[in-house]
Design an enzyme around this catalytic site. Structure first.
Site, short mmCIF file in Angstrom:
data_model
loop_
_atom_site.label_atom_id
_atom_site.label_comp_id
_atom_site.label_asym_id
_atom_site.label_seq_id
_atom_site.Cartn_x
_atom_site.Cartn_y
_atom_site.Cartn_z
N LYS A 11 0.84 -1.19 0.00
CA LYS A 11 0.00 0.00 0.00
C LYS A 11 0.89 1.25 0.00
O LYS A 11 1.86 1.33 0.73
CB LYS A 11 -0.90 -0.01 1.23
CG LYS A 11 -2.10 0.92 1.14
CD LYS A 11 -3.08 0.66 2.27
CE LYS A 11 -4.32 1.52 2.12
NZ LYS A 11 -5.30 1.27 3.19
N GLU B 276 -19.66 -6.63 10.41
CA GLU B 276 -20.65 -5.91 11.21
C GLU B 276 -21.69 -6.85 11.82
O GLU B 276 -22.15 -6.64 12.95
CB GLU B 276 -21.34 -4.84 10.36
CG GLU B 276 -20.45 -3.67 9.97
CD GLU B 276 -19.61 -3.92 8.73
OE1 GLU B 276 -18.83 -3.04 8.35
OE2 GLU B 276 -19.75 -5.02 8.12
N ARG C 86 -25.64 -3.17 7.31
CA ARG C 86 -25.29 -4.54 6.94
C ARG C 86 -25.63 -5.53 8.06
O ARG C 86 -25.59 -6.73 7.85
CB ARG C 86 -23.80 -4.61 6.63
CG ARG C 86 -23.32 -3.55 5.67
CD ARG C 86 -21.90 -3.75 5.22
NE ARG C 86 -21.85 -4.69 4.11
CZ ARG C 86 -20.74 -4.95 3.41
NH1 ARG C 86 -19.61 -4.38 3.73
NH2 ARG C 86 -20.77 -5.80 2.42
#
Length: 641
Positions: free
Chosen positions: A285, A371, A399
């Site tokens: 990254k 979640e 969600r």
């Protein structure tokens, strides 16, 4: 700033078809120019930087090898798609990223045929790509579904549900696992450790790949034997892989920044008869930009910045952010209450819980992008006598709605929900807007829903939630800074379902929920200037409603207006229902509701979004005047004079 003269090769590429006309030896230069253009663009606009820099070579390789847009490329989350946008006809608009009227910061179907599936939430790519692949298979059409999913997104159960169902797609489905050992926060859980073991246990494309290449040139019986040797080598190296157990042919790990490896491997994958295939690509990254590589979050999300130094533009100092006010107060509460624990779904800093994690590490749980699990885990903790705070963005809590209903509310368990990013969120647009939580929570029996008008109220509500043991309770608060009020030295316990009058009048009543209170007070000033005496109430609670206060306001004022940073079906609907049931509108009260419009609003500055939504002081004033004009024209004319 990087100007066009420094990107001579990129200047020749408008679409992937132009890219595929290049020689393989030119791709390294193209990738370097694409990286510089991405850095320059995000320096102007701000946005997600590190994730895009990590997939520059992968983006080039995918569009070079596969026949996009006929092959459907789905980027999971989509926050890494800026290089993809530059290569797919949108370079001329790339410096409008995340601005009003500009390009979305994520993939978006209405923006380009090269964005076949919109995304901004994680872990949807494999399911969607499987849909594309199977649809083509049924129709007898060519075309693959290609999902690029990060290792962080693989912590969500939905990714595995899709993989478990993927076998029917055969070689039409390609999953590229972008393993950068870094999501927004450091990855958590067993999968991260598992991927690390795979990478550390073998060299990039080692014995297995050599065996496959040799097997292609050998007679069939020998080739079959080599395949068995290949399987044996796999077993020795890593005991098989989870992905192969799910029916995927596993290829990797591959150096995601080495085009000389990426191109031939993806070509083999494209032409392979076996499938579905998972390609394990290891990337870094922030790759290629020193400040991003050195940053702890690899420059995940940045403000506008100086490309040379990497210095980000700092917002002028101001009030503390709501998330940090919540995190600080919860940490303080936990010092004297050992039952308080905090749960987040891969957003420790975004929810303000990074401070809590340092102060109380044994009671902090980052469950990854999960979640549903977070909510039911919190329910289990509550059932065992703990006081769990489940801190999740409004848009992500969607969600886990079934878990909120089934595991928390039906059992009336005292789970505390800290709902960040409630209301409109500016540059992240519709996908991240917290528009629906009042509607989807306030409809549930047993649930308490609070919304602070400012940061001081958030302190009180956090304390109130700690002490609320009789059932579930939620606090919703916006993104960004507070209003600048002084924070209380001692938090107060608020009476559940009780609001407050912050300004007293007698003709117009404004019933505010949340941080629209400042605009409500502004509107009251403007109405007073027109001779319309105005009361402003901060209801504090969307559920339970302060029925006594609302009844008093509706029976003593000529016009009443509710205002909230939420969609239809929220506070206004509940007040209307109560007023109807109680007969409070039978005598001619002019009752109006202001809420978010029934659309998905695109990105823009928050203040412009709220103006467009009709939720600012001007809109309140206009609503009141229209109500008076409609029913009492003479009064309105007198008020305007």
């Amino acid at each position: 700033m990087v100007d066009a003269l420094t990107t001579p090769l990129l200047d020749t590429v408008q679409l992937p078809s132009d890219l595929r006309a290049l020689a393989p030896t030119q791709l390294r230069q193209l990738a370097d120019e694409l990286r510089q253009e991405t850095i320059a663009a995000v320096g102007v606009t701000g946005g997600h930087l590190g994730s895009g820099l990590g997939v520059v070579e992968l983006t080039v390789a995918i569009h070079y090898v596969f026949d996009t847009p006929n092959d459907k490329l789905v980027w999971d989350v989509g926050h890494q798609c800026y290089p993809h946008k530059i290569l797919t006809g949108r370079r001329d608009r790339i410096r409008t990223l995340r601005m009003g009227g500009g390009l979305s910061g994520f993939t978006k179907r209405s923006e380009s045929e090269y964005d076949p599936f919109g995304a901004a939430h994680s872990s949807t790519s494999i399911s969607a790509s499987l849909g594309f692949a199977i649809a083509n298979k049924i129709a007898g059409k060519p075309g693959k579904g290609i999902a690029v999913i990060g290792d962080g997104a693989m912590s969500a159960g939905m990714a595995y549900e899709a993989m478990n169902n993927a076998a029917q797609a055969g070689n039409r489905l390609v999953v590229i696992l972008n393993d950068n050992d870094m999501s927004i926060a450091p990855p958590v859980g067993g999968l991260s450790a598992y991927l690390s073991r795979i990478v550390s246990s073998r060299e990039f494309l080692g014995f297995r790949d050599l065996a496959r290449k040799l097997a292609k040139h050998l007679p069939r019986p020998i080739a079959a034997g080599m395949r068995k040797t290949d399987e044996f080598a796999r077993g020795i190296a890593m005991g098989g892989t989870l992905f192969e157990e799910l029916g995927f042919y596993y290829v990797g790990p591959i150096d995601g920044h080495n085009l000389d490896q990426l191109i031939p491997v993806l070509e083999n994958v494209r032409d392979a008869e076996e499938g579905p295939i998972l390609v394990h690509v290891v990337t870094k990254k922030g790759k290629g930009y020193g400040p991003a590589e050195a940053a702890a979050d690899k420059y995940h999300g940045v403000q506008k910045f100086d490309v040379i130094t990497g210095t980000q533009a700092k917002a002028p100092p101001g009030p503390p952010q709501y998330q940090n006010v919540f995190g600080a107060q919860l940490s303080k509460e936990a010092e004297s209450d050992p039952t308080i624990c905090a749960i987040t779904a891969a957003m420790p800093s975004g929810t303000g819980l990074d401070a809590f994690s340092k102060a109380h590490p044994d009671r902090f749980f980052d469950v990854g992008i999960a979640e549903q699990h977070a909510v039911t885990f919190a329910a289990g903790l509550a059932a065992q006598g703990m006081r769990p705070f489940c801190a999740i963005y409004s848009t992500f809590l969607q969600r886990a709605y079934d878990q909120v209903v089934h595991d928390v509310c039906i059992q009336n368990l005292p789970v505390r929900f800290a709902i960040d990013r409630a209301g409109l969120v500016g540059a992240d647009g519709a996908t991240h807007a917290g528009s629906f939580d009042v509607t989807y929570l306030a409809t549930l029996p047993n649930m308490v829903v609070m919304a602070p008008a400012d940061e001081a109220e958030l302190v009180h509500m956090t304390h109130t939630a700690v002490l609320h043991d009789s059932g579930p309770i939620a606090i919703r608060y916006p993104r960004g800074n507070g209003t600048g009020v002084e924070l209380p030295a001692e938090a107060q316990q608020l009476e559940i379902g009780k609001g407050r009058i912050v300004r007293q009048g007698h003709k117009v009543a404004i019933l505010s929920l949340g941080t629209r209170l400042a605009e409500s007070l502004k509107a009251a000033e403007a109405l007073e200037a027109r001779g319309l005496s105005t009361t402003v109430a901060d209801l504090r609670f969307a559920k339970p409603l302060d029925e006594d206060l609302i009844r008093k306001l509706l029976t003593t004022h000529e016009v009443a207006v509710t205002i909230e940073e939420a969609a239809v079906g929220g506070l206004g609907a509940h007040v209307l229902t109560f007023a109807s049931d109680d007969g409070l509108i039978d005598a001619g009260l002019k009752l109006r509701t202001l809420r978010l419009p029934d659309i998905f609003q695109d990105q823009d500055k928050p203040e412009l979004q709220y103006a467009q939504a009709g939720l600012d002081a001007d809109a309140i004033v206009e609503t009141v005047l229209k109500a008076l004009r409609h029913n009492s024209g003479a009064v309105a004319e007198g008020a305007r004079a």
